[in-house]
Design an enzyme around this catalytic site. Sequence first.
Site, PDB file in Angstrom:
ATOM      1  N   HIS A 234     -29.167 -12.708  -1.964  1.00 39.89           N
ATOM      2  CA  HIS A 234     -27.908 -11.998  -2.236  1.00 39.89           C
ATOM      3  C   HIS A 234     -28.142 -10.531  -2.618  1.00 39.89           C
ATOM      4  O   HIS A 234     -28.785 -10.243  -3.636  1.00 39.89           O
ATOM      5  CB  HIS A 234     -27.167 -12.686  -3.389  1.00 39.89           C
ATOM      6  CG  HIS A 234     -27.019 -14.165  -3.211  1.00 39.89           C
ATOM      7  ND1 HIS A 234     -26.201 -14.709  -2.246  1.00 39.89           N
ATOM      8  CD2 HIS A 234     -27.591 -15.223  -3.847  1.00 39.89           C
ATOM      9  CE1 HIS A 234     -26.261 -16.042  -2.315  1.00 39.89           C
ATOM     10  NE2 HIS A 234     -27.103 -16.371  -3.274  1.00 39.89           N
TER      11      HIS A 234
ATOM     12  N   SER B  37     -29.123 -10.181   3.061  1.00 37.69           N
ATOM     13  CA  SER B  37     -28.519 -11.072   2.076  1.00 37.69           C
ATOM     14  C   SER B  37     -28.647 -12.508   2.587  1.00 37.69           C
ATOM     15  O   SER B  37     -28.896 -12.729   3.768  1.00 37.69           O
ATOM     16  CB  SER B  37     -27.058 -10.710   1.855  1.00 37.69           C
ATOM     17  OG  SER B  37     -26.574 -11.390   0.716  1.00 37.69           O
TER      18      SER B  37
ATOM     19  N   SER C 170     -21.851 -12.321  -0.134  1.00 36.41           N
ATOM     20  CA  SER C 170     -22.396 -12.040  -1.469  1.00 36.41           C
ATOM     21  C   SER C 170     -22.879 -10.608  -1.680  1.00 36.41           C
ATOM     22  O   SER C 170     -23.209 -10.225  -2.796  1.00 36.41           O
ATOM     23  CB  SER C 170     -23.541 -13.004  -1.772  1.00 36.41           C
ATOM     24  OG  SER C 170     -24.623 -12.793  -0.890  1.00 36.41           O
TER      25      SER C 170
ATOM     26  N   ASP D 177     -34.010 -17.146  -0.498  1.00 34.00           N
ATOM     27  CA  ASP D 177     -33.054 -17.814  -1.379  1.00 34.00           C
ATOM     28  C   ASP D 177     -32.222 -18.749  -0.504  1.00 34.00           C
ATOM     29  O   ASP D 177     -31.326 -18.299   0.203  1.00 34.00           O
ATOM     30  CB  ASP D 177     -32.165 -16.773  -2.079  1.00 34.00           C
ATOM     31  CG  ASP D 177     -31.177 -17.413  -3.045  1.00 34.00           C
ATOM     32  OD1 ASP D 177     -30.991 -18.645  -2.999  1.00 34.00           O
ATOM     33  OD2 ASP D 177     -30.580 -16.676  -3.843  1.00 34.00           O
TER      34      ASP D 177
ATOM     35  N   GLU E   3     -36.198 -19.163  -4.106  1.00 36.79           N
ATOM     36  CA  GLU E   3     -35.376 -18.964  -5.295  1.00 36.79           C
ATOM     37  C   GLU E   3     -34.591 -20.200  -5.746  1.00 36.79           C
ATOM     38  O   GLU E   3     -34.428 -20.434  -6.932  1.00 36.79           O
ATOM     39  CB  GLU E   3     -34.383 -17.827  -4.982  1.00 36.79           C
ATOM     40  CG  GLU E   3     -33.329 -17.537  -6.025  1.00 36.79           C
ATOM     41  CD  GLU E   3     -33.831 -16.666  -7.165  1.00 36.79           C
ATOM     42  OE1 GLU E   3     -35.012 -16.271  -7.151  1.00 36.79           O
ATOM     43  OE2 GLU E   3     -33.033 -16.390  -8.077  1.00 36.79           O
TER      44      GLU E   3
ATOM     45  N   ASN F  44     -37.595 -21.781  -8.195  1.00 32.86           N
ATOM     46  CA  ASN F  44     -36.468 -22.457  -8.833  1.00 32.86           C
ATOM     47  C   ASN F  44     -36.912 -23.306 -10.011  1.00 32.86           C
ATOM     48  O   ASN F  44     -36.259 -23.344 -11.040  1.00 32.86           O
ATOM     49  CB  ASN F  44     -35.735 -23.333  -7.810  1.00 32.86           C
ATOM     50  CG  ASN F  44     -34.522 -24.019  -8.412  1.00 32.86           C
ATOM     51  OD1 ASN F  44     -33.549 -23.364  -8.771  1.00 32.86           O
ATOM     52  ND2 ASN F  44     -34.594 -25.333  -8.569  1.00 32.86           N
TER      53      ASN F  44
ATOM     54  N   LYS G 174     -36.201 -20.244 -14.763  1.00 27.79           N
ATOM     55  CA  LYS G 174     -35.247 -20.022 -13.678  1.00 27.79           C
ATOM     56  C   LYS G 174     -34.163 -21.097 -13.741  1.00 27.79           C
ATOM     57  O   LYS G 174     -33.052 -20.857 -14.173  1.00 27.79           O
ATOM     58  CB  LYS G 174     -35.971 -20.012 -12.320  1.00 27.79           C
ATOM     59  CG  LYS G 174     -35.140 -19.348 -11.207  1.00 27.79           C
ATOM     60  CD  LYS G 174     -34.035 -20.241 -10.720  1.00 27.79           C
ATOM     61  CE  LYS G 174     -33.193 -19.657  -9.623  1.00 27.79           C
ATOM     62  NZ  LYS G 174     -32.149 -20.582  -9.197  1.00 27.79           N
TER      63      LYS G 174
ATOM     64  N   ASP H  58     -30.788 -19.561 -15.075  1.00 29.85           N
ATOM     65  CA  ASP H  58     -29.936 -19.032 -13.996  1.00 29.85           C
ATOM     66  C   ASP H  58     -28.932 -20.100 -13.558  1.00 29.85           C
ATOM     67  O   ASP H  58     -27.709 -19.892 -13.594  1.00 29.85           O
ATOM     68  CB  ASP H  58     -30.889 -18.592 -12.877  1.00 29.85           C
ATOM     69  CG  ASP H  58     -30.270 -18.314 -11.532  1.00 29.85           C
ATOM     70  OD1 ASP H  58     -29.339 -18.995 -11.140  1.00 29.85           O
ATOM     71  OD2 ASP H  58     -30.788 -17.407 -10.843  1.00 29.85           O
ATOM     72  N   ASN H  59     -29.452 -21.271 -13.159  1.00 30.53           N
ATOM     73  CA  ASN H  59     -28.571 -22.305 -12.614  1.00 30.53           C
ATOM     74  C   ASN H  59     -27.539 -22.732 -13.662  1.00 30.53           C
ATOM     75  O   ASN H  59     -26.370 -22.951 -13.343  1.00 30.53           O
ATOM     76  CB  ASN H  59     -29.383 -23.528 -12.165  1.00 30.53           C
ATOM     77  CG  ASN H  59     -30.455 -23.170 -11.140  1.00 30.53           C
ATOM     78  OD1 ASN H  59     -30.910 -22.023 -11.098  1.00 30.53           O
ATOM     79  ND2 ASN H  59     -30.869 -24.118 -10.338  1.00 30.53           N
TER      80      ASN H  59
ATOM     81  N   CYS I 233     -24.399 -19.840 -14.026  1.00 26.90           N
ATOM     82  CA  CYS I 233     -23.161 -20.413 -13.478  1.00 26.90           C
ATOM     83  C   CYS I 233     -22.107 -20.574 -14.564  1.00 26.90           C
ATOM     84  O   CYS I 233     -20.910 -20.470 -14.286  1.00 26.90           O
ATOM     85  CB  CYS I 233     -23.447 -21.744 -12.786  1.00 26.90           C
ATOM     86  SG  CYS I 233     -24.372 -21.527 -11.245  1.00 26.90           S
TER      87      CYS I 233
ATOM     88  N   HIS J 160     -25.345 -23.984  -2.848  1.00 21.16           N
ATOM     89  CA  HIS J 160     -25.842 -22.892  -2.002  1.00 21.16           C
ATOM     90  C   HIS J 160     -25.155 -22.785  -0.644  1.00 21.16           C
ATOM     91  O   HIS J 160     -24.821 -21.694  -0.197  1.00 21.16           O
ATOM     92  CB  HIS J 160     -27.357 -23.021  -1.794  1.00 21.16           C
ATOM     93  CG  HIS J 160     -27.915 -21.818  -1.114  1.00 21.16           C
ATOM     94  ND1 HIS J 160     -28.192 -20.651  -1.793  1.00 21.16           N
ATOM     95  CD2 HIS J 160     -28.183 -21.554   0.184  1.00 21.16           C
ATOM     96  CE1 HIS J 160     -28.630 -19.748  -0.949  1.00 21.16           C
ATOM     97  NE2 HIS J 160     -28.633 -20.255   0.258  1.00 21.16           N
TER      98      HIS J 160
ATOM     99  N   HIS K  10     -24.384 -13.888 -10.921  1.00 27.13           N
ATOM    100  CA  HIS K  10     -24.832 -13.961 -12.318  1.00 27.13           C
ATOM    101  C   HIS K  10     -25.070 -12.566 -12.893  1.00 27.13           C
ATOM    102  O   HIS K  10     -25.459 -11.663 -12.183  1.00 27.13           O
ATOM    103  CB  HIS K  10     -26.154 -14.725 -12.415  1.00 27.13           C
ATOM    104  CG  HIS K  10     -26.081 -16.145 -11.963  1.00 27.13           C
ATOM    105  ND1 HIS K  10     -24.911 -16.785 -11.660  1.00 27.13           N
ATOM    106  CD2 HIS K  10     -27.067 -17.057 -11.771  1.00 27.13           C
ATOM    107  CE1 HIS K  10     -25.179 -18.026 -11.302  1.00 27.13           C
ATOM    108  NE2 HIS K  10     -26.474 -18.222 -11.353  1.00 27.13           N
TER     109      HIS K  10
ATOM    110  N   SER L 131     -34.966 -14.976 -13.683  1.00 29.07           N
ATOM    111  CA  SER L 131     -35.247 -15.514 -12.341  1.00 29.07           C
ATOM    112  C   SER L 131     -36.159 -14.566 -11.567  1.00 29.07           C
ATOM    113  O   SER L 131     -37.143 -14.987 -10.958  1.00 29.07           O
ATOM    114  CB  SER L 131     -33.950 -15.668 -11.546  1.00 29.07           C
ATOM    115  OG  SER L 131     -33.011 -16.376 -12.287  1.00 29.07           O
TER     116      SER L 131
ATOM    117  N   GLN M 219     -39.854 -14.391  -9.708  1.00 23.54           N
ATOM    118  CA  GLN M 219     -40.065 -14.009  -8.302  1.00 23.54           C
ATOM    119  C   GLN M 219     -41.204 -13.003  -8.173  1.00 23.54           C
ATOM    120  O   GLN M 219     -42.069 -13.131  -7.305  1.00 23.54           O
ATOM    121  CB  GLN M 219     -38.782 -13.399  -7.703  1.00 23.54           C
ATOM    122  CG  GLN M 219     -37.770 -14.403  -7.206  1.00 23.54           C
ATOM    123  CD  GLN M 219     -38.218 -15.125  -5.925  1.00 23.54           C
ATOM    124  OE1 GLN M 219     -39.319 -14.929  -5.405  1.00 23.54           O
ATOM    125  NE2 GLN M 219     -37.359 -15.994  -5.437  1.00 23.54           N
TER     126      GLN M 219
END
Length: 476
Positions: free
Chosen positions: A51, A74, A79, A137, A199, A224, A229, A233-234, A238, A344, A397, A405, A409
């Site tokens: 993204h 992306s 996104s 991703d 990701e 992930n 991460k 992140d998740n 969210c 996703h 996010h 995250s 990476q």
Amino acid sequence: MDYKVADLALAEFGRKEIRLAEHEMPGLMALRRQYRESQPLAGARITGSLHMTVQTAVLIETLVDLGAQVRWASCNIFSTQDHAAAAVVVGPDGTPDQPRGVPVFAWKGETIEEYWWCTEQALRWPDGDGPNMLLDDGGDATLLVHKGVDMEKTGVVPDPDDADSPDLAAISRLLRRSYAEDPRRWTTIAGGIRGVTEETTTGVHRLHQMAAAGTLLFPAINVNDSVTKSKFDNKYGCRHSLIDGINRATDVLIGGKLAVVCGYGDVGKGCAQALRGQGARVVVTEIDPICALQAAMDGYQVTTLDDVVTQADIVITATGCVNVVTVDHLSRMKHQAIVGNIGHFDHEIDMAGLAAVPGIRRVPIKPQVDEWVFPDGHSVIVLSEGRLLNLGNATGHPSFVMSNSFSNQVLAQIELFTKASEYPVGVYTLPKKLDEMVARLHLDALGVKLTTLTPQQAAYLGVPVDGPYKPDSYRY
Ligand code: NAI
């Protein structure tokens, strides 16, 4: 420099937001300071498919700062933040007339055909070489390379008419053209790739499937499943961006409404918490007894979508699965029920089935918000055409969580690029020590004061004073 973005005039706005984001991304900025001098990514040619947001801009410029050359697309048609894409192309020292940054191929609202074209551009480097690293991703860049190699190996050129999704049809057309131009293109590109860092849950799932089938062509680091991460992140990402997406799309009051969250994994947990925080009555659906029990213990009603679909005001899918919300569900929903996906891919809500309902009408309310009116006059509001709504209807996010995250990476890119020989083809996670390091890089910004083990305590627990503190099996 070749690139394709919406409008380079947006670069100044993008640069301002990147500057603010840098302050909120202490992990990435610390990695710049730590590695700038040693340039561990010198010689790396990284193709990214992720993204194209403001936060991703900070990631891209960190990779460049560490010595890498980068090309970017992306990983979703909705996104991209066009100002971020423009700023990355212009670069910190360039101007719209003389861009000096990174080639980006991304804009908000690509068609599916354009999306795959952008992915291809990011994978094809102007000097004829390909990338030597992928940063993916969802796995679309990895998928395209693998499909290309498979075609060239078997000599079977895919037929778009046989494809069972618009994405596969677009890939087939792309591969046909590419085979006519150069029947070895993807084999050459794949041969140069040292590895991929992935990701998200869905992309990791694809990698494991390829590894199990013996078709994976290069090693992969599963970013992930770094704890810093997926458990941040998740979940917390969210928790923030689901509500942001619903609000920007509909501005409907969430309090008091019945909200259904399908899937109680990391993403679902964050979504359910956010909706409850707004005062919604939250119902969870699950297929996994462990996650269902977790949801029940967290105080949510757990039942099937069939049971509650006629009463739900908001239905959110967070499963990474297919056909979770069917046409039958959609047709039984309340008038103006809001339906969105935060997983996703756009497979979770049966959008093709919805569009095929005889007599149904699609009424676009604004970009990424559609009212679908059934022949009986009742309607449902679908966000981002069933694609991930937090990035389609909002801006994904926030920076701080993405700093976690993306620090993973960067470390994964350095690890695979500099130690390729230590990673035979397979799927790996980063060592726990690095995971803990990422967390450490984010403590100061939140005023967290960590307790240090005494040598006696460390000996008692059987762990080093400075970690790692938990075995890999620990689940957090
Ligand atoms: P997860 O595997 O932790 O959770 C998914 C849950 O859905 C599992 O507990 C599974 O048992 C459940 N599930 C599967 N099929 C189901 C069905 N038919 N009905 C009800 N429940 C079902 O995965 P995670 O990390 O929560 O990710 C979910 C999706 O979100 C993935 O596609 C992932 O790539 C994506 N994702 C999206 C983000 C975003 O910003 N939009 C951020 C992170 C991940």
